[in-house]
Design a protein around this motif. Structure first.
Motif, PDB file in Angstrom:
ATOM      1  N   TYR A  88       0.207 -27.896 -19.064  1.00  0.00           N
ATOM      2  CA  TYR A  88       0.375 -29.313 -18.753  1.00  0.00           C
ATOM      3  C   TYR A  88      -0.413 -30.122 -19.772  1.00  0.00           C
ATOM      4  O   TYR A  88      -1.588 -29.846 -20.028  1.00  0.00           O
ATOM      5  CB  TYR A  88      -0.146 -29.624 -17.349  1.00  0.00           C
ATOM      6  N   GLY A  89       0.213 -31.138 -20.340  1.00  0.00           N
ATOM      7  CA  GLY A  89      -0.461 -32.007 -21.295  1.00  0.00           C
ATOM      8  C   GLY A  89       0.223 -31.999 -22.642  1.00  0.00           C
ATOM      9  O   GLY A  89       1.301 -31.424 -22.809  1.00  0.00           O
ATOM     10  N   GLU A 112     -10.190 -29.364  -6.555  1.00  0.00           N
ATOM     11  CA  GLU A 112      -9.067 -30.256  -6.847  1.00  0.00           C
ATOM     12  C   GLU A 112      -9.250 -31.610  -6.159  1.00  0.00           C
ATOM     13  O   GLU A 112      -8.921 -32.657  -6.726  1.00  0.00           O
ATOM     14  CB  GLU A 112      -7.752 -29.613  -6.399  1.00  0.00           C
ATOM     15  N   LYS A 117      -8.197 -35.439 -10.076  1.00  0.00           N
ATOM     16  CA  LYS A 117      -7.620 -36.612 -10.749  1.00  0.00           C
ATOM     17  C   LYS A 117      -8.200 -36.800 -12.137  1.00  0.00           C
ATOM     18  O   LYS A 117      -7.491 -37.162 -13.087  1.00  0.00           O
ATOM     19  CB  LYS A 117      -7.853 -37.857  -9.891  1.00  0.00           C
ATOM     20  N   GLN A 120      -6.748 -34.216 -14.605  1.00  0.00           N
ATOM     21  CA  GLN A 120      -5.432 -34.646 -15.093  1.00  0.00           C
ATOM     22  C   GLN A 120      -5.552 -35.825 -16.055  1.00  0.00           C
ATOM     23  O   GLN A 120      -4.861 -35.861 -17.081  1.00  0.00           O
ATOM     24  CB  GLN A 120      -4.525 -35.021 -13.928  1.00  0.00           C
ATOM     25  N   GLN A 121      -6.413 -36.768 -15.733  1.00  0.00           N
ATOM     26  CA  GLN A 121      -6.562 -37.958 -16.573  1.00  0.00           C
ATOM     27  C   GLN A 121      -6.964 -37.590 -17.999  1.00  0.00           C
ATOM     28  O   GLN A 121      -6.418 -38.126 -18.977  1.00  0.00           O
ATOM     29  CB  GLN A 121      -7.606 -38.895 -15.967  1.00  0.00           C
ATOM     30  N   ASP A 124      -3.974 -36.203 -19.685  1.00  0.00           N
ATOM     31  CA  ASP A 124      -2.993 -37.252 -19.977  1.00  0.00           C
ATOM     32  C   ASP A 124      -3.381 -38.078 -21.199  1.00  0.00           C
ATOM     33  O   ASP A 124      -2.506 -38.542 -21.946  1.00  0.00           O
ATOM     34  CB  ASP A 124      -2.818 -38.168 -18.765  1.00  0.00           C
ATOM     35  N   TYR A 132      -2.553 -23.323 -16.739  1.00  0.00           N
ATOM     36  CA  TYR A 132      -2.754 -22.824 -15.382  1.00  0.00           C
ATOM     37  C   TYR A 132      -2.467 -21.323 -15.325  1.00  0.00           C
ATOM     38  O   TYR A 132      -1.401 -20.864 -15.722  1.00  0.00           O
ATOM     39  CB  TYR A 132      -1.850 -23.563 -14.402  1.00  0.00           C
ATOM     40  N   ASP A 163       5.971 -31.965 -15.079  1.00  0.00           N
ATOM     41  CA  ASP A 163       5.405 -33.025 -14.248  1.00  0.00           C
ATOM     42  C   ASP A 163       5.660 -32.757 -12.764  1.00  0.00           C
ATOM     43  O   ASP A 163       4.808 -33.042 -11.913  1.00  0.00           O
ATOM     44  CB  ASP A 163       5.980 -34.385 -14.648  1.00  0.00           C
ATOM     45  N   LYS A 166       3.188 -30.078 -11.682  1.00  0.00           N
ATOM     46  CA  LYS A 166       1.831 -30.626 -11.497  1.00  0.00           C
ATOM     47  C   LYS A 166       1.746 -31.411 -10.196  1.00  0.00           C
ATOM     48  O   LYS A 166       0.761 -31.283  -9.433  1.00  0.00           O
ATOM     49  CB  LYS A 166       1.448 -31.518 -12.677  1.00  0.00           C
ATOM     50  N   ASP A 170      -0.491 -30.409  -6.819  1.00  0.00           N
ATOM     51  CA  ASP A 170      -1.442 -31.304  -6.163  1.00  0.00           C
ATOM     52  C   ASP A 170      -1.125 -31.458  -4.675  1.00  0.00           C
ATOM     53  O   ASP A 170      -2.037 -31.515  -3.842  1.00  0.00           O
ATOM     54  CB  ASP A 170      -1.434 -32.672  -6.841  1.00  0.00           C
TER      55      ASP A 170
END
Length: 268
Positions: A88-89, A112, A117, A120-121, A124, A132, A163, A166, A170
């Protein structure tokens, strides 16, 4: 072998069939007691102290429920380099954050909830990409099939898009059942949770979850985790360096503390 006291009301000439039935019932009761002891020992062994904090330790391999023999159909959007890894990313991110988790792991859920958050930020905004590495060992430790079933459903989500994976990841942690419950073992419950991710519950996704299309892939993902050398979840590594995401007090880091750990590791 200890003899069984004879009941005064028992007929002296009890038939062989009756004696056999009594023996079978006694053995069934003994087997039940042995199973209960085994489960109790497995659960007690599941918690260990590693890397300066409390985490769930890998104490046994996942029991094979037939998933390993299923066709290993990999979902779309897996890593080109390794189909057992979900990335992811941004592909050109300068750093890599490897996250090792089990969907049934309560310590992963705590991490988590506390820092997810922020994790993930930072991905991003391009500080790193996330890899993962997912496990199913808690099915073996606690009994059931929730880790495997949830991982296969996550594969169906990945097939819809990274997406979507992910977001579903969550949602699973936000709705994680108690350790003593195997809630993720119910595909209908997983489909209900998938409804919380906009656009995920397509006909193809529903079919894949219901039919277990990615069970074989989930088994390979789990095997890769078992061979990784990681001894517990959650384990988080930034460019190969393990981050202390669980404190000495057993509490997960906050988002702010996680950012500090990242900055200390890569500079800036």
């Amino acid at each position: 072998m200890t003899s069984t006291p004879k009941n005064q009301n028992q007929r002296p000439n009890a038939t062989a069939r009756e004696r056999l039935k009594q023996a079978q019932q006694a053995e069934a009761r003994a087997a039940k007691r042995r199973r209960g002891l085994t489960v109790a020992v497995s659960v007690a062994a599941a918690v260990a102290v590693i890397a300066g904090g409390t985490a769930l330790a890998v104490s046994s391999a996942s029991k094979d429920d037939g998933a390993s023999t299923a066709a290993a159909v990999a979902p779309a959007n897996t890593s080109a380099a390794d189909p057992t890894v979900v990335v992811y990313g941004k592909a050109d991110a300068p750093h890599t954050l490897a996250v090792y988790e089990d969907f049934r792991c309560p310590v992963c859920q705590a991490f988590e909830t506390s820092a997810g958050k922020t994790v993930q930020q930072l991905a991003d905004q391009g500080d790193y990409k996330i890899e993962y590495h997912l496990a199913t060992f808690l099915d073996g430790n606690l009994g059931g099939k929730g880790s495997k079933t949830a991982l296969a459903a996550a594969g169906a989500a990945l097939n819809e898009g990274v997406d979507k994976f992910k977001a579903f990841h969550d949602v699973l942690y936000a709705n994680q059942p108690a350790e003593s419950e195997d809630g993720f073992g119910d595909v209908n419950h997983l489909l209900d949770l998938a409804g919380q991710v906009p656009g995920l519950k397509t006909e193809a996704f529903t079919k894949a979850v219901t039919e277990g299309t990615y069970r074989g892939w989930a088994a390979k993902v789990s095997t890769a985790f078992d061979k990784s050398g990681v001894s517990g979840t959650p384990t988080v590594k930034l460019d190969g360096k393990t981050l202390a995401v669980i404190g000495q007090d057993g509490k997960p880091v906050t988002g702010e503390q996680f950012t500090t750990l990242v900055q200390q590791t890569i500079g800036g």
